[in-house]
Design a protein around this motif. Structure first.
Motif, PDB file in Angstrom:
ATOM      1  N   THR A   1       0.825  -1.213   0.000  1.00  0.00           N
ATOM      2  CA  THR A   1       0.000   0.000   0.000  1.00  0.00           C
ATOM      3  C   THR A   1       0.854   1.254   0.000  1.00  0.00           C
ATOM      4  OG1 THR A   1      -1.489  -1.266   1.429  1.00  0.00           O
ATOM      5  CG2 THR A   1      -2.013   1.045   1.118  1.00  0.00           C
ATOM      6  N   LEU A   2       2.091   1.157   0.462  1.00  0.00           N
ATOM      7  CA  LEU A   2       2.950   2.322   0.612  1.00  0.00           C
ATOM      8  C   LEU A   2       3.642   2.724  -0.690  1.00  0.00           C
ATOM      9  CD1 LEU A   2       4.569   1.448   4.062  1.00  0.00           C
ATOM     10  CD2 LEU A   2       2.454   2.691   3.586  1.00  0.00           C
ATOM     11  N   ALA A   3       3.413   1.980  -1.753  1.00  0.00           N
ATOM     12  CA  ALA A   3       3.989   2.343  -3.050  1.00  0.00           C
ATOM     13  C   ALA A   3       3.413   3.680  -3.509  1.00  0.00           C
ATOM     14  CB  ALA A   3       3.685   1.257  -4.077  1.00  0.00           C
ATOM     15  N   PRO A   4       4.210   4.517  -4.165  1.00  0.00           N
ATOM     16  CA  PRO A   4       3.739   5.856  -4.562  1.00  0.00           C
ATOM     17  C   PRO A   4       2.458   5.838  -5.368  1.00  0.00           C
ATOM     18  CG  PRO A   4       6.100   5.658  -4.899  1.00  0.00           C
ATOM     19  CD  PRO A   4       5.624   4.300  -4.520  1.00  0.00           C
ATOM     20  N   GLU A   5       2.318   4.875  -6.284  1.00  0.00           N
ATOM     21  CA  GLU A   5       1.120   4.849  -7.132  1.00  0.00           C
ATOM     22  C   GLU A   5      -0.138   4.497  -6.338  1.00  0.00           C
ATOM     23  OE1 GLU A   5       3.494   0.974  -7.736  1.00  0.00           O
ATOM     24  OE2 GLU A   5       3.880   3.144  -7.592  1.00  0.00           O
TER      25      GLU A   5
ATOM     26  N   ARG B   1       9.578   2.628  -0.936  1.00  0.00           N
ATOM     27  CA  ARG B   1      10.207   1.992  -2.091  1.00  0.00           C
ATOM     28  C   ARG B   1      11.535   1.399  -1.653  1.00  0.00           C
ATOM     29  NH1 ARG B   1      11.518   6.471  -5.962  1.00  0.00           N
ATOM     30  NH2 ARG B   1      12.457   4.746  -7.126  1.00  0.00           N
ATOM     31  N   GLU B   2      11.881   0.220  -2.210  1.00  0.00           N
ATOM     32  CA  GLU B   2      13.130  -0.422  -1.828  1.00  0.00           C
ATOM     33  C   GLU B   2      14.300   0.526  -2.025  1.00  0.00           C
ATOM     34  OE1 GLU B   2      15.635  -4.024  -3.683  1.00  0.00           O
ATOM     35  OE2 GLU B   2      13.808  -4.688  -2.630  1.00  0.00           O
ATOM     36  N   ALA B   3      15.195   0.527  -1.045  1.00  0.00           N
ATOM     37  CA  ALA B   3      16.357   1.414  -1.092  1.00  0.00           C
ATOM     38  C   ALA B   3      17.604   0.602  -0.797  1.00  0.00           C
ATOM     39  CB  ALA B   3      16.202   2.545  -0.083  1.00  0.00           C
TER      40      ALA B   3
END
Length: 289
Positions: free
Chosen positions: A37-41, A133-135
């Protein structure tokens, strides 16, 4: 946008806070607020919802951790100039990292359980950075693009286990059950804007003990995300708590620690408020070997 989860522990449902301060239920649209759910889109879609069409949650409903699926819970030590000074320790040359066990996380207003035999229970209001997002090996310049939002945390600490009984590391004193209250909201990055301009405070039994602002952090949120991404892969849902300003119990003269019945209230004008009552654990006899 302020995202949250409401309901009994273990059975929380997704929701959001509307502009009038009402909690709105999202469970007809989402099963839960998860790392996906935390993805920007996805956040963009949620931000476009007409909150007035969502059901209102009954006032007084328990709030849980604002999202599920925290993998890494990373603490940062001595990240405010005034806190390092009150601890009598030098300014760190690099961020001091420690782990908080994910079993310590709890809702923002859940009781803090005082471990048996603990007599140095302390408070630490902090800003939490939530990864969206994965970092991995990201630059400071691009670090905040990996952040979904921010939240209020209280890095509850038992100083005896953290220092005298630490065995050379802090995590033992930071990871007891209920030592990680998070929330009440995950405030999305677009609403926060500059994370280095956030006021933080904390009251104990109605007395103001901590007052600070994230502009006084030694390492900024961008620096911390970049640094952490170089020593681990940060994944959606991971949480970095960014250190506490001065005013902890250990730094007072004489030191002051929490006892059963005390009420701790961390807060931030941007991130909301928490309230924890310290509760003694019932005595559990030692297990037979």
């Amino acid at each position: 946008m302020k995202l949250l989860r409401h309901g009994p522990a273990g059975h929380e449902r997704p929701g959001l806070l509307d502009a009038e301060g009402h909690i709105r239920d999202l469970s007809a649209l989402l099963d839960d607020l998860t790392p996906r759910t935390l993805a920007p889109e996805v956040l963009q879609v949620l931000g476009a919802l007409n909150a007035a069409r969502l059901p209102i949650v009954e006032p007084g409903t328990r709030l849980g951790v604002p999202w599920s699926g925290i993998g890494n819970y990373v603490g940062v030590g001595l990240n405010y100039h005034d806190h390092a000074a009150e601890a009598g320790l030098p300014i760190p040359a690099e961020p001091i990292l420690f782990a908080k066990w994910t079993s310590c996380i709890c809702g923002p207003n859940d009781d803090t359980l005082l471990p048996e035999g603990a007599n140095q229970l302390d408070w630490e209001v902090e800003l939490g950075v939530v990864i969206g997002r994965e970092a991995r090996n990201v630059s400071e310049r691009h670090a905040l693009a990996h952040v979904a939002g921010y939240c209020l945390t209280n890095d509850v600490s038992e100083r005896g286990y953290q220092i005298a009984r630490s065995g050379g590391q802090w995590s033992k004193g930071k990871g007891f059950d209920t030592f990680g209250p998070i929330g009440p909201y995950l405030v999305t990055a677009d609403e926060v804007g500059d994370p280095q301009q956030i006021d933080l405070w904390l009251d104990v039994n109605g007395q103001r003990m901590q007052t600070g602002n994230t502009r006084h952090m030694i390492f900024s949120c961008a620096q911390l995300v970049s640094y952490c991404s170089r020593v681990m892969t940060l994944r959606p849902g991971d949480l970095i708590t960014t250190g506490t300003p001065a005013g902890v119990g250990m730094g007072l003269k004489p030191p002051r620690y929490l006892k059963a019945g005390d009420v701790v209230e961390p807060g931030s004008g941007m991130l909301g408020r928490q309230r924890q009552r310290v509760t003694a654990l019932p005595h559990i006899p030692p297990a037979e070997m």
